[in-house]
Design an enzyme around this catalytic site. Structure first.
Site, PDB file in Angstrom:
ATOM      1  N   GLY A 243       0.822  -1.205   0.000  1.00 43.37           N
ATOM      2  CA  GLY A 243       0.000   0.000   0.000  1.00 43.37           C
ATOM      3  C   GLY A 243       0.854   1.250   0.000  1.00 43.37           C
ATOM      4  O   GLY A 243       1.918   1.294  -0.615  1.00 43.37           O
ATOM      5  N   ASN A 244       0.391   2.265   0.743  1.00 45.67           N
ATOM      6  CA  ASN A 244       1.090   3.550   0.721  1.00 45.67           C
ATOM      7  C   ASN A 244       1.893   3.781   1.999  1.00 45.67           C
ATOM      8  O   ASN A 244       1.714   3.085   3.010  1.00 45.67           O
ATOM      9  CB  ASN A 244       0.090   4.699   0.500  1.00 45.67           C
TER      10      ASN A 244
ATOM     11  N   VAL B 131      -0.095   4.746   5.542  1.00 47.44           N
ATOM     12  CA  VAL B 131      -0.668   3.611   6.273  1.00 47.44           C
ATOM     13  C   VAL B 131       0.441   2.687   6.769  1.00 47.44           C
ATOM     14  O   VAL B 131       0.336   2.115   7.861  1.00 47.44           O
ATOM     15  CB  VAL B 131      -1.674   2.855   5.389  1.00 47.44           C
TER      16      VAL B 131
ATOM     17  N   GLU C  18       5.603  -3.476   0.782  1.00 47.03           N
ATOM     18  CA  GLU C  18       5.730  -3.162  -0.645  1.00 47.03           C
ATOM     19  C   GLU C  18       4.920  -1.901  -0.862  1.00 47.03           C
ATOM     20  O   GLU C  18       3.686  -1.934  -0.860  1.00 47.03           O
ATOM     21  CB  GLU C  18       5.219  -4.322  -1.490  1.00 47.03           C
TER      22      GLU C  18
ATOM     23  N   CYS D 102       1.658   3.499 -17.472  1.00 46.82           N
ATOM     24  CA  CYS D 102       1.071   4.657 -16.797  1.00 46.82           C
ATOM     25  C   CYS D 102      -0.391   4.411 -16.497  1.00 46.82           C
ATOM     26  O   CYS D 102      -0.897   4.707 -15.421  1.00 46.82           O
ATOM     27  CB  CYS D 102       1.220   5.907 -17.669  1.00 46.82           C
TER      28      CYS D 102
END
Length: 477
Positions: free
Chosen positions: A198-199, A202, A220, A246
């Site tokens: 995730g980001n 978090v 990751e 993209c």
């Protein structure tokens, strides 16, 4: 396909974790035959339900079925099959190389499961990024708790339905809900390994909570993946592969080239009709993310070459090329997760490399060139989880190649043998026979015999290497 996701009651999570622990402690996952049986069933979970998976992903992300087939289905099946074919080799105990000093110990390394693992997956690839790590977790002999993204309710609901039908329901469980709800249960972090995709925001919350229980974490995190384009490369092929990535991976790219016309030509070739109505372009996961992308685009100081259309109600963002983007631009402030392609102009390759090294480490660095020196200069002088030359995306599916982040883009691995090792405890074992008491090793006991101890110390002392590694270029120390 329902868009309503049934959340797991928070009070049930400690019970689920306890039951998984009991099942793991039963020892049934130690059997390689059992692991292969579960991997086979996981394979057919995907194989038997391909159309339902396509429908779920279309409901969640509007993703074209052929795009789903490419990575979500084929990619997942390839990873599961790889684990199935190699689990015996991966899990086999490993004897240490012969050593005259230590052969009597018969040193070996056992490959043992870590226990109960928690896999938290994101919305962008709801099956590949859930079932691929699950496959290696099963191959390594673990029990698993899965937390799919609540942003993909149809996919998460389908996983919750299919997992107990195909896999041992005592050893693999699905927990659904938002992160705020599920993390209220302290036992959510009481696992033997936690894998989060995730980001960064978090990830910091998860790592902080996991640290309280000393739970190891594999991350990751993605981030912004730069792409360096050699103007001398086949720009038509490069542009198609960059645009494809993209749209699919929502990454940000920086171009070494100062020319953008070939990107427009490639875009028109990929989308000969309006992508809003062609059915060839997925949708943004929800309106909040559409608003986020709108804000990034509204605040950019770059120049929109083409695209820019946003329809919040339809969750549609048109593929958009933005040139003359600076390092402090809104588009460079976060991972984009949308079809916006910012181009940062640079005067030469050295400036491109300096720019890449001035920001957080990327999950991937891409370079398009037919010049091996150009390629090697980019890869040798940058840092990232992976590096790919002359293509994008495909390296995730490459067999027996580790995929994972580095630095700000994460740590550890989530595919193949490297991920198996991530889910495995390497346990050293030795067995020293009694007859060793009649060797010089007996000098280690008190009361010390100085002569015997001196002989033992001399025996154990390694042969000296050349000073400075034998290189005259080091000069005198």
């Amino acid at each position: 396909m329902t868009d309503t996701l049934r959340y797991t009651p928070v009070e049930d999570i400690p019970k689920i974790r306890h039951e998984l622990g009991l099942a793991f402690n039963s020892g049934r996952t130690r059997s390689i035959a059992y692991r292969k049986q579960q991997l086979s069933r996981l394979f057919y979970l995907v194989e038997d339900n391909q159309e339902r998976i396509r429908q779920a992903i279309f409901s969640d992300l509007g993703r074209p079925r052929h795009e789903v087939d490419f990575l979500e289905i084929s990619g997942t099946l390839l990873e599961i099959r790889d684990a199935y074919d190699n689990v015996e080799k991966w899990a086999a105990p490993q004897k240490s190389p012969f050593s005259l000093l230590w052969f009597t110990l018969s040193p070996a390394t056992r490959k043992e499961p870590k226990g109960v693992v928690l896999i938290i997956s994101p919305f962008n690839y709801p099956y590949f990024l859930t079932l691929t790590p699950l496959a290696v977790a099963i191959a390594a002999g673990n029990a698993a708790m899965l937390k799919p993204s609540e942003l993909c309710p149809a996919s998460a609901s389908l996983l919750a339905e299919l997992i107990p039908k195909y896999l041992d329901p005592e050893l693999v469980r699905v927990v659904n809900g938002g992160m705020p709800e599920t993390t209220k249960a302290p036992t959510f972090y009481l696992n033997d390994l936690l894998l989060y995709t995730g980001n960064n925001r978090v990830a910091q919350i998860i790592c902080t909570a996991a640290a309280k229980h000393l739970t190891p974490v594999t991350l990751e995190l993605g981030g912004k993946s730069p792409c360096v384009v050699d103007p001398k490369c086949n720009v038509k092929i490069a542009a198609k592969r960059i645009w494809s990535a993209c749209v699919q991976t929502t990454s940000s790219f920086r171009s070494h080239s100062k020319t953008n016309s070939w990107k427009l030509d490639a875009y028109n070739e990929l989308h000969p009709t309006d992508p809003k109505t062609s059915g060839m372009l997925g949708r943004i996961v929800n309106e909040r993310h559409v608003e986020r992308l709108q804000n990034l685009l509204d605040n950019t100081k770059g120049t929109i070459v083409f695209g820019g259309e946003i329809d919040k109600e339809a969750r549609y963002v048109a593929p958009t090329l933005i040139r003359d983007v600076k390092a402090d631009d809104s588009l460079m402030s976060e991972e984009i997760f949308g079809p916006l392609l910012p181009v940062v102009p640079v005067k030469d390759l050295d400036e491109a490399i300096t720019f890449i090294n001035s920001v957080d480490e990327a999950l991937s660095v891409y370079v398009f060139t037919s010049d091996s020196k150009f390629k090697n200069k980019v890869i040798d002088n940058t840092r990232s989880g992976t590096a790919a030359a002359n293509d994008t995306i495909l390296h995730v599916m490459a067999n027996d190649a580790p995929f994972g982040g580095y630095g700000a883009s994460g740590y550890g691995y989530s595919t193949g043998k490297a991920a198996f090792d991530e889910f495995t405890h390497f346990r050293c074992t030795v067995d020293n026979p009694n007859w060793v008491e009649y060797t010089p090793m007996s000098a280690r006991y008190t009361p010390y015999n100085l002569a015997s101890l001196k002989r033992l110390t001399a025996f154990l002392h390694p042969r000296l290497p050349p000073r400075n590694g034998g290189s005259s270029s080091m000069g005198k120390v």
